[in-house]
Design an enzyme around this catalytic site. Structure first.
Site, PDB file in Angstrom:
ATOM      1  N   ASP A 177      11.264  -7.743   1.539  1.00 22.80           N
ATOM      2  CA  ASP A 177      10.635  -6.615   2.224  1.00 22.80           C
ATOM      3  C   ASP A 177       9.391  -7.041   2.984  1.00 22.80           C
ATOM      4  OD1 ASP A 177       9.292  -7.181  -0.124  1.00 22.80           O
ATOM      5  OD2 ASP A 177       9.130  -5.107  -0.804  1.00 22.80           O
ATOM      6  N   ASP A 199       3.439 -11.561   2.298  1.00 23.96           N
ATOM      7  CA  ASP A 199       1.999 -11.324   2.405  1.00 23.96           C
ATOM      8  C   ASP A 199       1.311 -12.699   2.330  1.00 23.96           C
ATOM      9  OD1 ASP A 199      -0.577 -10.379   2.118  1.00 23.96           O
ATOM     10  OD2 ASP A 199      -0.211  -9.160   0.366  1.00 23.96           O
ATOM     11  N   LYS A 207       2.570 -10.276   7.061  1.00 22.18           N
ATOM     12  CA  LYS A 207       1.119 -10.154   7.278  1.00 22.18           C
ATOM     13  C   LYS A 207       0.571 -11.529   7.641  1.00 22.18           C
ATOM     14  CE  LYS A 207       0.342  -6.345   3.981  1.00 22.18           C
ATOM     15  NZ  LYS A 207      -0.230  -5.975   2.658  1.00 22.18           N
ATOM     16  N   PHE A 248      -2.719  -2.230   3.039  1.00 20.63           N
ATOM     17  CA  PHE A 248      -1.726  -1.975   1.999  1.00 20.63           C
ATOM     18  C   PHE A 248      -0.804  -0.841   2.450  1.00 20.63           C
ATOM     19  CE2 PHE A 248      -0.115  -0.055  -1.929  1.00 20.63           C
ATOM     20  CZ  PHE A 248       0.454  -1.176  -2.495  1.00 20.63           C
ATOM     21  N   ARG A 292       8.778   4.273  -3.162  1.00 16.78           N
ATOM     22  CA  ARG A 292       9.823   3.435  -2.568  1.00 16.78           C
ATOM     23  C   ARG A 292      10.833   4.276  -1.788  1.00 16.78           C
ATOM     24  NH1 ARG A 292       9.439  -1.718  -4.879  1.00 16.78           N
ATOM     25  NH2 ARG A 292       8.857  -1.819  -7.072  1.00 16.78           N
TER      26      ARG A 292
HETATM   27  P1  IMP Z   1       3.012 -12.336  -1.558  1.00 21.83           P
HETATM   28  O1  IMP Z   1       3.439 -13.112  -2.768  1.00 21.83           O
HETATM   29  O2  IMP Z   1       1.508 -12.251  -1.453  1.00 21.83           O
HETATM   30  O3  IMP Z   1       3.628 -12.818  -0.274  1.00 21.83           O
HETATM   31  O4  IMP Z   1       3.433 -10.846  -1.769  1.00 21.83           O
HETATM   32  C1  IMP Z   1       4.722 -10.467  -1.732  1.00 21.83           C
HETATM   33  C2  IMP Z   1       4.999  -9.295  -2.616  1.00 21.83           C
HETATM   34  O5  IMP Z   1       3.857  -8.485  -2.848  1.00 21.83           O
HETATM   35  C3  IMP Z   1       6.006  -8.429  -1.911  1.00 21.83           C
HETATM   36  O6  IMP Z   1       7.325  -8.776  -2.308  1.00 21.83           O
HETATM   37  C4  IMP Z   1       5.612  -7.054  -2.349  1.00 21.83           C
HETATM   38  O7  IMP Z   1       6.298  -6.738  -3.529  1.00 21.83           O
HETATM   39  C5  IMP Z   1       4.141  -7.133  -2.630  1.00 21.83           C
HETATM   40  N1  IMP Z   1       3.324  -6.629  -1.498  1.00 21.83           N
HETATM   41  C6  IMP Z   1       2.612  -7.353  -0.606  1.00 21.83           C
HETATM   42  N2  IMP Z   1       1.972  -6.565   0.276  1.00 21.83           N
HETATM   43  C7  IMP Z   1       2.320  -5.291  -0.060  1.00 21.83           C
HETATM   44  C8  IMP Z   1       1.979  -3.993   0.493  1.00 21.83           C
HETATM   45  O8  IMP Z   1       1.247  -3.841   1.482  1.00 21.83           O
HETATM   46  N3  IMP Z   1       2.526  -2.922  -0.139  1.00 21.83           N
HETATM   47  C9  IMP Z   1       3.350  -3.033  -1.213  1.00 21.83           C
HETATM   48  N4  IMP Z   1       3.680  -4.212  -1.764  1.00 21.83           N
HETATM   49  C10 IMP Z   1       3.182  -5.335  -1.182  1.00 21.83           C
HETATM   50 MG    MG Z   2       9.241  -7.867  -2.532  1.00 23.37          MG
END
Ligand code: IMP
Ligand code: MG
Length: 178
Positions: free
Chosen positions: A103, A106, A134, A155, A168
């Site tokens: 999805d 980040d 992002k 967020f 969701r």
């Molecule tokens: P990462 O490990 O920092 O890349 O984050 C990835 C996971 O964090 C995603 O699979 C989401 O589940 C969650 N996540 C990151 N940003 C958001 C957001 O803005 N809203 C909701 N969930 C997020």
């Molecule tokens: Mg995810």
């Protein structure tokens, strides 16, 4: 614009459903261009990507398979505390073209964990498709092959993305009101 309240936070409309679907259709075309004769296996990372994966898969007009994986945490018996393990991969992925469906990327930490887990599986061609990205938060270096929409570091919730398990089910994406 109508704001919504989820638990203790207020969110405002950000990306309408139709704009999400435009990005999904564009990604489907890119995937078709690259993988139409590869019978790719789409590996969906639960929970967040379930809605994106459903819409994306409906837009693929070539032979393809889909399956779902998930990270689960359990308390380790050692002092290291929580252990995360990837579950659900029952297909033999050796020699195959695999597309990871996420999805949002980040920081990239979660996706890197998935890549580590798959690194010894002898996948022939491993690609990543994420609906949202992002760029200002991204800290890793792996290539993201298909990106739907780039967003700033706010967020967001909806279209599969949650805040403490909630929201969701929203068709549109909302962002937090600071
Ligand atoms: P990462 O490990 O920092 O890349 O984050 C990835 C996971 O964090 C995603 O699979 C989401 O589940 C969650 N996540 C990151 N940003 C958001 C957001 O803005 N809203 C909701 N969930 C997020
Ligand atoms: Mg995810």
């Amino acid at each position: 614009m109508a704001t919504i309240t989820v638990l203790d936070k207020v969110f405002e409309p950000y990306i309408p459903h139709e704009k999400i679907l435009e990005a999904v259709r564009r990604m489907a075309k890119e995937l078709e261009r690259d993988l139409a004769d590869k019978n790719p296996l789409f590996l969906v990372i639960l929970n967040g990507a379930f809605m994106f994966a459903g819409d994306l898969f409906k837009e693929l007009h070539f032979p393809a398979e889909i399956s779902f994986i998930k990270f689960v945490s359990y308390s380790g018996t050692h002092s290291t505390g929580n252990v995360r393990q990837l579950i659900g991969l029952d297909e033999d992925v050796a020699g195959r073209t695999v597309v990871l469906v996420e999805d949002i990327v980040d920081t990239g930490i979660s996706m890197e964990k998935v890549l580590e887990y798959l690194s010894d599986k002898k996948i022939k061609d491993l690609r990543i498709a994420t609906l949202l990205f992002k760029p200002n938060s991204y800290k890793k270096h792996f290539k993201i092959d298909y990106i739907g929409i780039e967003i700033p570091n706010d967020f967001i919730i909806g279209y599969g993305l949650d805040y403490n398990g909630q929201a969701r089910n929203l068709k549109d994406i909302y962002k937090i009101v600071q």
